[in-house]
Write a protein that holds these residues in place. Structure first.
Motif, short mmCIF file in Angstrom:
data_model
loop_
_atom_site.label_atom_id
_atom_site.label_comp_id
_atom_site.label_asym_id
_atom_site.label_seq_id
_atom_site.Cartn_x
_atom_site.Cartn_y
_atom_site.Cartn_z
N LYS A 132 -22.70 -3.09 -5.49
CA LYS A 132 -23.14 -2.49 -6.75
C LYS A 132 -22.33 -3.07 -7.92
O LYS A 132 -22.89 -3.39 -8.98
CB LYS A 132 -22.99 -0.97 -6.68
CG LYS A 132 -23.88 -0.26 -7.64
CD LYS A 132 -24.26 1.13 -7.17
CE LYS A 132 -23.11 2.08 -7.25
NZ LYS A 132 -23.43 3.40 -6.71
N GLU A 139 -23.75 -5.35 -11.43
CA GLU A 139 -23.75 -4.71 -12.75
C GLU A 139 -23.93 -5.70 -13.90
O GLU A 139 -23.43 -6.81 -13.84
CB GLU A 139 -22.45 -3.93 -12.94
CG GLU A 139 -22.59 -2.53 -12.37
CD GLU A 139 -21.26 -1.78 -12.35
OE1 GLU A 139 -20.27 -2.29 -12.87
OE2 GLU A 139 -21.25 -0.67 -11.79
N LYS A 173 -9.46 -1.94 -5.41
CA LYS A 173 -10.24 -1.14 -6.36
C LYS A 173 -9.32 -0.39 -7.33
O LYS A 173 -9.63 -0.27 -8.52
CB LYS A 173 -11.11 -0.14 -5.58
CG LYS A 173 -12.26 0.39 -6.38
CD LYS A 173 -13.19 1.23 -5.54
CE LYS A 173 -14.25 1.86 -6.40
NZ LYS A 173 -14.92 2.96 -5.70
N MET A 174 -8.21 0.08 -6.81
CA MET A 174 -7.27 0.80 -7.68
C MET A 174 -6.66 -0.14 -8.71
O MET A 174 -6.47 0.24 -9.87
CB MET A 174 -6.21 1.49 -6.82
CG MET A 174 -6.81 2.62 -5.99
SD MET A 174 -5.72 3.25 -4.68
CE MET A 174 -4.74 4.42 -5.63
N ILE A 180 -7.96 9.31 8.31
CA ILE A 180 -8.24 9.07 6.89
C ILE A 180 -8.59 7.60 6.69
O ILE A 180 -8.03 6.74 7.35
CB ILE A 180 -6.96 9.42 6.10
CG1 ILE A 180 -6.59 10.90 6.26
CG2 ILE A 180 -7.09 9.06 4.64
CD1 ILE A 180 -7.48 11.85 5.56
N LYS A 181 -9.49 7.34 5.80
CA LYS A 181 -9.94 5.96 5.63
C LYS A 181 -8.89 5.08 4.95
O LYS A 181 -7.95 5.58 4.35
CB LYS A 181 -11.25 5.93 4.85
CG LYS A 181 -11.14 6.23 3.38
CD LYS A 181 -12.50 6.03 2.70
CE LYS A 181 -12.41 6.36 1.23
NZ LYS A 181 -13.69 6.25 0.56
N ALA A 197 -8.96 -0.91 -11.62
CA ALA A 197 -9.11 0.15 -12.63
C ALA A 197 -8.41 -0.23 -13.93
O ALA A 197 -8.76 0.27 -15.00
CB ALA A 197 -8.56 1.48 -12.11
N TYR A 198 -7.42 -1.11 -13.86
CA TYR A 198 -6.74 -1.53 -15.10
C TYR A 198 -7.63 -2.40 -15.97
O TYR A 198 -7.49 -2.41 -17.19
CB TYR A 198 -5.43 -2.26 -14.79
CG TYR A 198 -4.33 -1.30 -14.39
CD1 TYR A 198 -3.73 -0.49 -15.35
CD2 TYR A 198 -3.91 -1.17 -13.07
CE1 TYR A 198 -2.73 0.41 -15.01
CE2 TYR A 198 -2.92 -0.28 -12.72
CZ TYR A 198 -2.34 0.51 -13.69
OH TYR A 198 -1.36 1.40 -13.35
N GLY A 199 -8.49 -3.18 -15.32
CA GLY A 199 -9.38 -4.05 -16.10
C GLY A 199 -8.74 -5.36 -16.51
O GLY A 199 -9.45 -6.31 -16.80
N TYR A 200 -7.42 -5.44 -16.54
CA TYR A 200 -6.77 -6.69 -16.95
C TYR A 200 -5.94 -7.30 -15.83
O TYR A 200 -5.07 -8.14 -16.07
CB TYR A 200 -5.92 -6.49 -18.21
CG TYR A 200 -4.88 -5.39 -18.13
CD1 TYR A 200 -5.13 -4.15 -18.71
CD2 TYR A 200 -3.66 -5.58 -17.50
CE1 TYR A 200 -4.19 -3.13 -18.65
CE2 TYR A 200 -2.72 -4.57 -17.44
CZ TYR A 200 -2.99 -3.35 -18.02
OH TYR A 200 -2.05 -2.34 -17.96
N LYS A 214 -1.10 3.18 4.77
CA LYS A 214 -2.32 3.58 4.07
C LYS A 214 -3.38 2.48 4.16
O LYS A 214 -4.53 2.69 3.81
CB LYS A 214 -2.01 3.93 2.61
CG LYS A 214 -1.26 5.26 2.49
CD LYS A 214 -1.42 5.93 1.15
CE LYS A 214 -0.60 5.32 0.07
NZ LYS A 214 0.86 5.37 0.26
N LYS A 268 -7.05 2.84 2.40
CA LYS A 268 -6.92 2.86 0.94
C LYS A 268 -7.52 1.58 0.37
O LYS A 268 -7.31 0.50 0.90
CB LYS A 268 -5.43 2.95 0.61
CG LYS A 268 -5.02 2.70 -0.81
CD LYS A 268 -3.52 2.97 -0.97
CE LYS A 268 -2.99 2.56 -2.33
NZ LYS A 268 -1.59 2.99 -2.52
N ASP A 269 -8.24 1.71 -0.73
CA ASP A 269 -8.81 0.52 -1.37
C ASP A 269 -7.88 0.07 -2.50
O ASP A 269 -8.11 0.36 -3.68
CB ASP A 269 -10.22 0.83 -1.89
CG ASP A 269 -10.98 -0.45 -2.22
OD1 ASP A 269 -10.32 -1.48 -2.45
OD2 ASP A 269 -12.22 -0.43 -2.23
N TYR A 284 0.83 -1.21 0.00
CA TYR A 284 0.00 0.00 0.00
C TYR A 284 0.87 1.26 0.00
O TYR A 284 0.41 2.32 -0.41
CB TYR A 284 -0.87 0.06 1.26
CG TYR A 284 -2.10 -0.84 1.29
CD1 TYR A 284 -1.98 -2.21 1.45
CD2 TYR A 284 -3.37 -0.30 1.21
CE1 TYR A 284 -3.10 -3.03 1.53
CE2 TYR A 284 -4.51 -1.11 1.29
CZ TYR A 284 -4.36 -2.47 1.44
OH TYR A 284 -5.47 -3.27 1.53
#
Lengths: 616, 616
Positions: free
Chosen positions: B612, B616, B474-475, B467-468, B478-481, B450, B470-471, B414
């Protein structure tokens, strides 16, 4: 090529025909990736270099010509003592004493204006009869060399001949005359201003340098005009351009896609900005020693700028933010302490107002001025009060809310400096980040970065990048408390203004990613069309404009606003207008189609995701 | 505390009453953050330290006792020549020649089994009449000290007295006897095995060390049993435990939340693993010189393990991946070349099969063995064929598909190593990443990372993190692959097995984030309940289990699968069971409530987002 050819023709060090043969072979090898047109142009340059040699006779009296460089008292001492000698390649001869006032490493600001390069081949010619006074030419000028001026009646009367003006349009401007003024010696001649002019018939046309160079005198007169305190929204395209740019005449490439963003930024926040600049193009055009394009106003205010490394620039700016926060908390502590003491009620009101607007950049200049004035004129014999007053005044430069920016390219933000950038964004501190996204390591030599899209050819991706562009904004949005925007000045100037205004006002970390066309892209239409290129990028869905504002979440609204419309133009036409993509089709015709399709799919998918986010 | 008190009582260097007073004041100051209970326990320890002094008379003959340490030929030379002397603090006396075979920096594997620490206060006692043979105790044992064994009839007959067995249950096991065996001298006595036992009456109960230490002989016998090639899904909880763990008896804390993940990983992929280990706890329990818990099987196969820095461990593993890929492409090239030559058709079939399964980890051991056998027995005089055959055999260790893992804690993934981790995930290369998420810098001293959630107290977050968390997942998504999963072994073992199996099989980058309870959390129920703690974390919505598999997108399906159910248990109860949160309520009672609410909201929001995404 021209000079090499001429050299061989004149010196005959090897048979000229051989030299021509070798040169053309070299051209073939070096430029074939850029297409036959480039090869042909270079070959033609060789031929011309041989054919067009012309002897220039130097006057005999030059032999004993004296060095006429004399001390110029109108220029700052630094320019005379350091800058001009260094630019004349006489820096090695300077005595150490020349640098006495620079011993801490700081350089005086606003010195690029003394370089007067005069390098443009063509200059924009302003036709007052066609101008609609929108100020867009000024807005997008990468070199701050086209600016609107407002004149009082007296100033109009005093103007030199040929300093044409027209009646200023708009409610706040009704008492003024208007003029768009080009700095002939600072303009790089890119032509973006003429290209962007939205008037029915363009009010700016590119004319030969010789025809326009006399504008230099008009520019000089324009510099003497008084600042006009007009009631026009400075966050509008038009209004922003009547404000001084604290960034001018950088040495960036003509038509640079990065510099207009920085210029407008300084027009909004320049008098209270601190800038941490990562290694990259921006660290070069930001300060090409010995001159600096960042400058100060008549109050002595302007951005503080410093350059750090690729790997730590976000942290560098973070340090500025934390230090500033600390100093201002110290001020606040003293302010609250003095308010407890026996002081005048008016004074208390002044302090109360400062505290109220402490973190409001827009208002804190006014409230800070009031504090300074009040404290400098304080009437008391109370030693404790005087002591605290002195403590506040000691840090008076920090009364105003600072606008802190870490800036740099994608090589910094997406790649080498990303670990630190992520850490700084995660911190929640009030810092702003602006990324000039050229989708490649521009200054470092054209290497592929994680911002490079699939199919683009770059160093380390000679057969076209196989992996899609990293979605930096989406990753930052994962925090939920980071302001994020993607902007494109040539596509939507108002959206850019909204983004930087919101980001700067947001009490937390902000990230703005700005699409910046670059010479590395090989834009077929040329660098005079960089702003049009941004527009095309958005209308074909290559680049999306959005703003993600966590403050909207707090109000129960969707924080994500998609600012760009459904793409309609051809994606393939857009990328085929750039050598970085076109080269792939030439070199790897069998695999290029697949990659071109893939990169279009990537962009399309990205847009669809944004659309969905906007609809939630 | 006990020994300090005894010291002052015996030496009387200062008046004993003063010493007690100072000690108790010190306890108050040091431990008050951890709660009154901890303070009281320590004060009581001081009193006991004074009251319970007992003189131990040492036999007089010890004065001339000879050093009985003799060369033990049953142990590897390294253990005898290096490990035992170093562990006896005689390392400085070793001659350079002892390290002759270690000159390249490699250490022999599987040496932790010679340490036989025998440190447990309680050991699990197995009751064969209650056991349901689920193997869960073995699955979650952090120290690989509880293992199921299968015995043939002969082995059962040869077993020593007291080596109780029961009829093995399950179709594939019907010819065997079953036994759960504890290693009395390697067990750390945490009790997680007894805690997780799902039998109606627990088949494992914690008993006094002295009552169970005789199990050590049974353990030794179990080690002599043959490998059973059973037809049971090795990716099931039960099946996986009949496979050898290539990781055993590490020096991790008793009940460590990290090590079970690593152990199971090696049970699935250990014979072809390469591990790049970041700085952190895992680099310490992964190799506490001079012993190493990673080990080899009877074929001489086991993980290759190396430790790099916080800041470059992802890249370190990336180097392994790229180098391996290169070598295997070379093999492929040679294989394709030899197939063009005049060789036997059967041989061609062997090669064809290897090529077909080249990147299939499950199958490539079989096809690789076939290639080696075929090439070592090749019958030909064709020199070109022989030369290529020799080239392939030169790299025979790389015929098998390697399973490459970069592993480390949240401080690495992280924080400090994140820039590199992001770069490696973005690369698209076939590499797996496992993050032990303890939500704090565990080994480095308890600093906030983090990954630390809001409200948790840690160094640099003494008043609770604001501060919350870090995800990270999820980050990466974001690449999708990139394959991404969050796992929690104590909450869902099968989900963990699914995740590592899918990640390992995925032909691209994978990231698995594993929730790992840690002594730094101050779990009130103790480190014998770390697995229960993970379960609680999931059922209250503190931690979510999911898998994101890009391969599903290609099939037109939603790549995101949420594996954890809607939270039902109390979030606040969960965090209040841990000192890291409880301390905030004690130290900052006015602000803690707000932070506790915030951190619950953060977790809730994260879960809703996952939900969510899954819909999808």
């Amino acid at each position: 090529m021209i000079m090499q050819a001429a050299f061989f023709e004149l010196t005959k060090v090897i048979p000229v025909d051989d030299a021509i043969k070798y040169l053309k072979e070299g051209i073939q090898k070096t430029y074939k990736k850029k297409g036959q047109l480039v090869v042909d142009m270079n070959c033609k340059a060789v031929d011309k270099g041989i054919d067009a040699i012309e002897e220039v006779n130097v006057p005999h009296k030059w032999l004993d010509a004296p060095d006429s460089r004399e001390k110029d008292l109108t220029k700052p001492e630094y320019v005379d003592q350091v800058m001009i000698p260094v630019n004349s390649q006489e820096g090695d001869d300077l005595p150490v004493s020349s640098f006495l006032n620079l011993a801490d490493g700081t350089f005086p600001l606003g010195t690029s204006r003394y370089e007067k390069r005069g390098v443009a081949v063509h200059l924009p010619h302003w036709d007052s009869t066609k101008c609609i006074q929108c100020n867009q030419c000024s807005f997008i000028c990468p070199h701050s060399a086209v600016r609107p001026y407002l004149l009082t009646e007296d100033e109009t009367a005093d103007a030199p001949e040929g300093f044409e003006t027209i009646k200023a349009q708009g409610k706040a401007l009704e008492n003024y005359r208007y003029r768009m003024q080009v700095s002939a010696l600072d303009c790089m001649g890119c032509g973006n201003c003429a290209d962007i002019c939205p008037a029915k018939e363009s009010a700016l046309t590119m004319s030969a340098y010789d025809d326009e160079v006399s504008q230099a005198d008009n520019w000089d007169y324009a510099q003497t005009l008084s600042r006009k305190d007009i009631d026009l929204d400075k966050k509008s395209v038009k209004g922003s351009q009547f404000r001084m740019p604290y960034f001018e005449f950088s040495g960036a490439c003509a038509g640079c896609g990065e510099t207009p963003y920085m210029k407008v930024l300084t027009q909004l926040f320049g008098d209270r900005m601190m800038i941490a600049n990562a290694t990259g193009c921006s660290s070069i055009w930001g300060a090409s020693a010995p001159s600096i394009p960042f400058c100060k106003d008549d109050q002595g205010r302007g951005p503080a700028w410093a350059n750090s490394l690729f790997e730590d620039n976000a942290e560098f700016g973070y340090g500025m933010a934390v230090a500033t926060k600390q100093l201002r908390e110290k001020i606040e502590g003293n302010m609250r302490a003095i308010m407890e003491l026996d002081i005048d009620d008016n004074l208390k009101d002044v302090f109360r107002e400062w505290l109220e607007y402490k973190d409001n950049g827009e208002e804190s200049r006014r409230t800070s001025n009031a504090v300074v004035e009040a404290l400098e004129n304080i009437q008391t014999n109370d030693e404790v009060v005087l002591k605290i007053a002195e403590r506040i005044l000691r840090y008076k430069d920090f009364l105003v809310k600072k606008s802190i920016w870490s800036v740099g390219g994608d090589g910094w933000a997406y790649d080498i400096g990303y670990g630190g950038l992520d850490h700084v964004l995660a911190s929640g501190e009030d810092i702003n980040v602006l990324v000039f996204d050229t989708e490649v390591y521009s200054n470092t030599g054209g290497q592929s970065s994680k911002a490079t899209p699939a199919a683009a050819v770059a160093k380390f991706a000679a057969s076209g990048k196989k992996i899609k562009k990293k979605d930096l904004g989406k990753m930052a949005m994962a925090y939920g408390y980071v302001y994020v925007a993607q902007v494109g000045i040539g596509a939507d100037k108002s959206q850019f203004l909204k983004a930087i205004t919101e980001a700067e006002a947001f009490n937390g970390p902000s990230l703005i990613i700005a699409y910046a066309p670059c010479i590395n892209h090989g834009i077929k239409k040329g660098m005079g069309k960089t702003q049009e290129n941004i527009k095309d990028a958005v209308s074909c869905g290559y680049w999306s404009l959005y703003r993600y504002n966590p403050d909207l979440s707090k109000k129960g609204r969707n924080p994500f606003i998609l600012d760009s419309k459904e793409p309609t133009a051809s994606f393939q036409d857009f990328i085929m207008g750039q050598t970085r993509y076109l080269a792939l089709a030439k070199e790897f015709p069998t695999t290029s189609d697949q990659l071109f399709k893939q990169t279009e799919m990537d962009a399309r998918k990205r847009y669809e995701e944004y659309k969905k986010m906007a609809e939630e």
